[in-house]
Design a protein around this motif. Sequence first.
Motif, short mmCIF file in Angstrom:
data_model
loop_
_atom_site.label_atom_id
_atom_site.label_comp_id
_atom_site.label_asym_id
_atom_site.label_seq_id
_atom_site.Cartn_x
_atom_site.Cartn_y
_atom_site.Cartn_z
N LEU A 115 37.80 34.02 27.29
CA LEU A 115 38.94 35.16 27.20
C LEU A 115 38.22 36.59 28.05
O LEU A 115 38.84 36.94 29.00
CB LEU A 115 39.55 35.87 26.68
CG LEU A 115 40.85 34.11 26.18
CD1 LEU A 115 41.07 34.60 24.70
CD2 LEU A 115 42.40 34.14 26.64
N PHE A 116 37.84 36.74 27.52
CA PHE A 116 36.74 37.93 28.58
C PHE A 116 36.35 37.48 29.36
O PHE A 116 36.74 39.24 30.32
CB PHE A 116 35.28 37.84 27.34
CG PHE A 116 34.62 39.74 27.85
CD1 PHE A 116 35.17 40.78 27.35
CD2 PHE A 116 33.41 39.32 28.82
CE1 PHE A 116 34.05 41.79 28.03
CE2 PHE A 116 33.18 39.82 29.28
CZ PHE A 116 32.86 41.49 28.41
N CYS A 117 35.74 36.74 30.50
CA CYS A 117 35.89 37.02 31.91
C CYS A 117 37.17 37.05 32.73
O CYS A 117 37.28 37.35 33.65
CB CYS A 117 35.12 35.24 31.71
SG CYS A 117 33.59 34.99 31.12
N ALA A 118 38.57 35.78 31.55
CA ALA A 118 38.91 36.19 32.94
C ALA A 118 39.74 36.94 32.82
O ALA A 118 40.45 38.24 33.87
CB ALA A 118 40.20 35.19 32.15
N ALA A 119 40.50 38.24 31.56
CA ALA A 119 40.80 39.58 31.86
C ALA A 119 39.41 40.82 32.15
O ALA A 119 39.81 41.25 32.76
CB ALA A 119 39.94 40.45 29.65
N ALA A 120 38.15 40.37 32.65
CA ALA A 120 37.14 40.73 33.32
C ALA A 120 38.05 41.18 34.71
O ALA A 120 37.97 41.83 35.61
CB ALA A 120 35.73 41.07 32.71
N VAL A 121 37.91 39.40 34.86
CA VAL A 121 38.11 39.16 36.77
C VAL A 121 39.51 40.11 37.18
O VAL A 121 39.66 40.54 37.81
CB VAL A 121 37.94 37.83 36.86
CG1 VAL A 121 38.94 37.95 38.06
CG2 VAL A 121 36.83 37.25 37.11
N LEU A 122 40.54 39.74 36.13
CA LEU A 122 41.92 40.19 36.50
C LEU A 122 41.99 41.66 36.45
O LEU A 122 42.32 42.53 37.08
CB LEU A 122 43.16 39.55 35.61
CG LEU A 122 43.60 38.02 35.03
CD1 LEU A 122 44.11 37.72 34.13
CD2 LEU A 122 44.23 38.23 36.39
N LEU A 157 42.94 46.98 43.61
CA LEU A 157 44.47 46.99 44.46
C LEU A 157 44.86 47.93 44.34
O LEU A 157 45.93 48.94 45.11
CB LEU A 157 45.26 45.45 43.31
CG LEU A 157 44.63 44.12 44.09
CD1 LEU A 157 45.81 43.27 43.98
CD2 LEU A 157 44.72 43.95 45.58
N ALA A 158 44.92 48.27 42.87
CA ALA A 158 45.47 49.69 42.40
C ALA A 158 45.25 50.81 43.21
O ALA A 158 45.71 51.95 43.75
CB ALA A 158 45.39 49.86 40.98
N SER A 159 43.66 51.06 43.15
CA SER A 159 42.82 51.76 44.27
C SER A 159 43.97 52.43 45.46
O SER A 159 43.12 52.86 46.55
CB SER A 159 41.85 51.51 44.32
OG SER A 159 41.24 50.90 45.14
#
Length: 194
Positions: free
Chosen positions: A13-20, A27-29
């Motif tokens: 979950l930590f890795c998935a959250a970091a990637v997302l 993308l926001a930048s």
Amino acid sequence: MSRLRSGTNRSTLFCAAAVLLFAGAVLASAARPVRERLPSTVPRVDADRVWLDEELLGRWRDHGWWPPVVITALAVGAVLFLCWAAAQFRSGRLRELPLGQPGVTLSARALASAMAERARGVDGVARAHVRLLGRPRRLRARITLVLDPDGSPEAVLRELARGTIAEARAAAAPRALEADVHLTTRRHRARRIH
């Protein structure tokens, strides 16, 4: 849930959250309102950036090997994710406990019912519920007790450890049995005076 499984879940979950989070920040930048508020030291993506141009797509179309590789990788990833999700949704509830001889088993529900019945016999306990979890070699009993308003938690736990839990450990031997006990108190009903 075992420590290894819990640690694996948290790491995943930590890795998935970091990637997302990283992908979302990149993308926001690219959006003008976000880009204008970012400090000058923060890298940003140009708003008019083209992620895949026609020349690059044309070069990829010339190679016939990559579509099957991408589809296979996505399919394997989806199957692994589904297996992981199925493992998470398994309740972990133990169904049967194999005894010494082949084909001879003890119903986990029967053992849990017997433990709950013995726990209800302890002085100060109003209600008891037991649920057996884990694997056949390592059991965990989740015991929920509702105490009478005048029941002593210390006395109840002492009697429970000496009686119900000790007997369940003897019945499950040589397997280890861990017990998690959750105590709540039954409230007095308010009396009405007419």
